[in-house]
Design an enzyme around this catalytic site. Structure first.
Site, mmCIF file in Angstrom:
data_model
loop_
_atom_site.group_PDB
_atom_site.id
_atom_site.type_symbol
_atom_site.label_atom_id
_atom_site.label_comp_id
_atom_site.label_asym_id
_atom_site.label_seq_id
_atom_site.Cartn_x
_atom_site.Cartn_y
_atom_site.Cartn_z
ATOM 1 N N TRP B 322 33.510 78.537 112.064
ATOM 2 C CA TRP B 322 34.160 77.729 111.014
ATOM 3 C C TRP B 322 33.732 78.240 109.633
ATOM 4 C CZ3 TRP B 322 31.978 74.891 107.047
ATOM 5 C CH2 TRP B 322 32.823 74.027 106.360
ATOM 6 N N HIS B 323 32.465 78.671 109.539
ATOM 7 C CA HIS B 323 31.968 79.113 108.240
ATOM 8 C C HIS B 323 32.628 80.407 107.773
ATOM 9 C CE1 HIS B 323 28.797 76.175 108.950
ATOM 10 N NE2 HIS B 323 28.601 76.214 107.663
ATOM 11 N N GLY B 324 32.896 81.292 108.686
ATOM 12 C CA GLY B 324 33.513 82.538 108.254
ATOM 13 C C GLY B 324 33.866 83.432 109.413
#
Lengths: 312, 470
Positions: B322-324
């Site tokens: 989700w972060h990257g």
């Protein structure tokens, strides 16, 4: 709402009073500071009773490497670590304003800083002169759309420099500070290791073009010197194990300097075995220690003499 | 428009004053327009993507509420696929192509490389996508009534304080607040301002100063010693904490001035005695989202030990993604999943520390476990992360700390000390209540004191918030 309005007005008044008070206090500290990069070195130079004949200006590779006593004439090292051309030009305008122009300036150029798009943020190190020096004020205000508004706070001129200012102020009042501006990097046993270690990270130039803004700052510097009858000799300190191909931008820089009749001593391109064969003379790939600085300073003094003989 | 800009200060001032000057029935329009203006300050065209997902979720919500059985599930699936499709396209397409191309190269196949998309990631995409999904899932689960007012639903997704970096709100917490008439409350407004100034202090004085040091060390990791890299990692731990929690504080404070309450996103995470506790205190709105909608949906801890561990690792792995779109984030999530599983195996969270020394030991170990994961989070590539770890464990060239600029080092140390003093002596005992329990004198001292610290020590041309890129 009334209670909130009173709270906000009172808070703003207190903030205003404290800000002005701190601004006044720091102004007073700043003026008395005569050592360090947070204005001390500049103050020291500007308050010298007699302006030295020669001045060295540039970044850390001149600050830690050029020993003023190596030259035949009284010389002061007015270099500031990490500062690009915009800072040097800003500083020169202040020297001009205060009538402290020397007869000759040895300007250290860092070719890398003239290639690609460079930042103008170094002018922030001359924030103290905001509102006092037109050129510096203009460049500071141009940093961002709202930059001028930040100077509503009198203490903003010391933003990011408070601790250094206090340290330098205390150092000034505790010691009878007198200097030629040079600060030595004393040689240590680990110098060879750190120099070799720093070779692990060599980045090639990614951009070839000359940055017009940086050139304009240099041009302004040279024009101001010419206007005041100050001779300029540019030079570049060596780098350990340097083998970069000369970029288009650097060639253009050299050609423009030549067209303006500015001598340029570039040690990057000269093979100097005495420096290149001994890692113990280096602190890291870009900086010589005091032992190395002695060699470079002697060499520069000799080359400057040759240039001056040639020109006169 | 960054929270740490004068532009935002002016925007906030105008929006808040107008908010209280106009009648309640027009306020949602005012906030919606303000939020659109705020979002358009980044990449204007991307607001169309937001409108697209808003419309789909709004319609899906209404139809899900009225539908039964398989049709209900189908509508939920359509909504989730739309949201995740947009996210996948903008955020993960290039990552996917990069791996496909690497595979083609590895296998030595004689085919052309798949071209990359040359597009910018819409700012805060992961945040508002998850917030929108939260609404649809809650309607599906029957915990939230479908919102029939398109304007209010749009405001729920677009509300400017939390639009680009959270907190990822739940509809039950926010939607009803937009219907309530907000009267100007002097103490709430002062508390909000206090929280905003505290958040700004954390961002520009602590995080941005630490960033200068961390960037210079991490960008030249090859030439830095083990101790310097370890120290830079500690600094990054506090940089990212102050950067993100600073943003959250400004968001919460800005909403609070207008009378809206958003959920707390951070609760002194580095005082945690286990990684499990850390995740209850760090980015609470995301970790609770992952728990409620992913971990529990996967079966949580109801399907036996092994499946619990699998669910934990999978949840954190997706949390990392989700972060990257990078393998480093996947590893970061995987490590956290492993930590949580190990703590579950040994029932670490049931250990009650009796002595202060033991508690300090737990905090120390937890902090270092988290720091290990931050190396992968901060490093630009997997190779760099491994290189940094390699340098850290090299016995030769370890004990040498590179300070770089003494002025910056002193400034960041000063900021850090102020942070720790306030967090340890004030926030640890009172939490966010510190903003509401104070007298006018204390509040004024807080505002004046921290404003002066920002003016004197803040990085005036600092970076954007790290979490904006997610």
């Amino acid at each position: 709402m009334r209670k909130f309005s009173i709270f906000i007005i009172v808070s703003l008044l207190i903030l205003f009073a404290f800000d002005r008070g701190l601004g006044y206090l720091f102004d007073s500290f700043y003026r008395q500071t005569k050592t360090g990069q947070t204005g001390g070195k500049i103050n020291y130079y500007l308050t010298l009773p007699k302006t030295p004949d020669w001045v060295v200006m540039g970044n850390s590779r001149a600050f830690y490497q050029i020993i003023p006593d190596s030259f035949a004439r009284p010389t002061y090292n007015l270099c500031h670590a990490g500062m690009h051309q915009i800072f040097q030009t800003g500083l020169l305008t202040q020297m001009e304003r205060e009538g402290k122009m020397p007869k000759l300036i040895l300007l250290h150029l860092e070719p890398e800083e003239f290639i690609g798009e460079q930042s103008n943020r170094d002018i922030q190190n001359l924030k103290f002169y905001h509102g006092k020096n037109e050129w510096i004020t203009r460049e500071l205000n141009a940093l961002s759309r709202y930059e001028q508004a930040k100077f509503f706070f009198a203490s903003y001129r010391y933003n990011g420099r408070v601790i250094s200012l206090l340290k330098n102020y205390l150092q000034t009042i505790r010691t009878n500070y007198a200097s030629n501006g040079y600060v030595a990097i004393e040689p240590s046993e680990t110098d060879s290791i750190t120099t070799i270690y720093s070779l692990q990270k060599i980045l090639p130039f990614t951009d070839e073009k000359l940055d017009q803004h940086q050139w304009e700052y240099l041009h302004e510097f040279l024009s101001t010197c010419r206007k005041n009858g100050v001779q300029v000799i540019c030079f570049t300190s060596p780098i350990y194990s340097y083998d970069q191909k000369k970029s288009e931008g650097v060639m253009e820089l050299e050609s423009r300097l030549k067209n303006m009749g500015i001598p340029y001593i570039n040690y990057l391109e000269k093979n100097i075995p005495v420096l290149q064969q001994r890692t113990s003379l280096w602190k890291d790939r870009h900086h010589l220690n005091h032992a190395g600085a002695q060699i470079e300073s002697r060499m520069l003094a000799h080359d400057v003499d040759s240039v001056l003989t040639l020109y006169h | 428009m960054l929270f740490n800009s004068i532009q935002f200060a002016l925007f906030f001032l105008v929006v808040t004053i107008v908010f209280f000057l106009i009648p309640h029935r027009f306020r949602w329009i005012h906030l919606l327009i303000a939020s659109c203006v705020f979002y358009c300050a980044f990449v204007p065209i991307y607001i169309l993507i937001l409108f697209f997902t808003i419309l789909i979720d709004y319609i899906a919500g209404i139809y899900i509420e009225d539908a039964q059985g398989a049709r209900r599930k189908l509508l939920l699936t359509i909504s989730l696929v739309s949201n995740l499709g947009v996210l996948a396209f903008f955020k993960y397409y290039n990552f996917f192509i990069e791996n496909v191309n690497a595979l083609i190269q590895t296998l030595g196949l004689q085919v052309h490389e798949v071209p990359y998309l040359n597009i910018l990631l819409p700012i805060g995409l992961s945040f508002h996508t998850f917030q929108a999904m939260s609404y649809v899932i809650e309607v599906y689960r029957g915990n939230q009534k479908a919102e029939r007012h398109l304007g209010l639903y749009s405001l729920y997704v677009l509300f400017y304080p939390q639009l680009v970096a959270g907190p990822i709100e739940r509809p039950q917490n926010v939607l009803h607040q937009f219907r309530e008439e907000k009267k100007f409350d002097s103490s709430e407004a002062i508390s909000g301002l206090q929280q905003m100034i505290w958040g700004l202090f954390k961002k520009v004085v602590v995080a941005d100063q630490l960033a200068i040091y961390v960037n210079s060390i991490y960008n030249n990791w090859e030439v830095n010693t083990g101790f310097t890299l370890l120290f830079a990692t500690y600094c990054f731990a506090f940089q990212i904490y102050c950067d993100f929690s600073g943003y959250s504080d400004i968001a919460l404070g800005a909403a609070r001035v207008m009378g809206y309450r958003l959920m707390t996103n951070f609760s002194l995470p580095y005082f945690s005695k286990s990684v499990t506790e850390f995740w209850r205190r760090w980015h609470i709105s995301l970790s609770s989202w992952l728990k409620d909608y992913l971990y529990i949906s996967l079966g949580g801890n109801r399907l036996g030990k092994w499946k619990t561990y699998r669910n934990l690792i999978l949840t954190m792995l997706l949390g990392g993604l989700w972060h990257g779109a990078s393998w480093n984030f996947v590893i970061w999530g995987f490590l956290n999943g492993i930590y949580l599983s190990i703590e579950k195996v040994f029932d670490i969270n049931k250990i009650r520390a009796s002595s202060l020394l033991f508690k300090c030991g737990q905090v120390f170990i937890t902090f270092h476990l988290i720091c290990l994961t931050w190396i992968f989070f901060r490093a630009n590539t997997f190779k760099q992360a491994i290189g940094i770890l390699g340098n850290m464990i090299q016995p030769l060239q370890f004990w040498n700390l590179r300070i770089q600029d003494t002025g910056i080092f002193a400034g960041m140390t000063f900021g850090f000390v102020i942070l720790i003093i306030f967090e340890f002596f004030f926030f640890r005992k009172k939490g966010e209540a510190i903003f509401t329990m104070s007298s006018p004198t204390w509040s004024a001292a807080w505002l004046v004191g921290f404003t002066l610290l920002i003016v004197l020590f803040g990085v005036s041309d600092g970076d954007q918030f790290i979490y904006f890129q997610f």
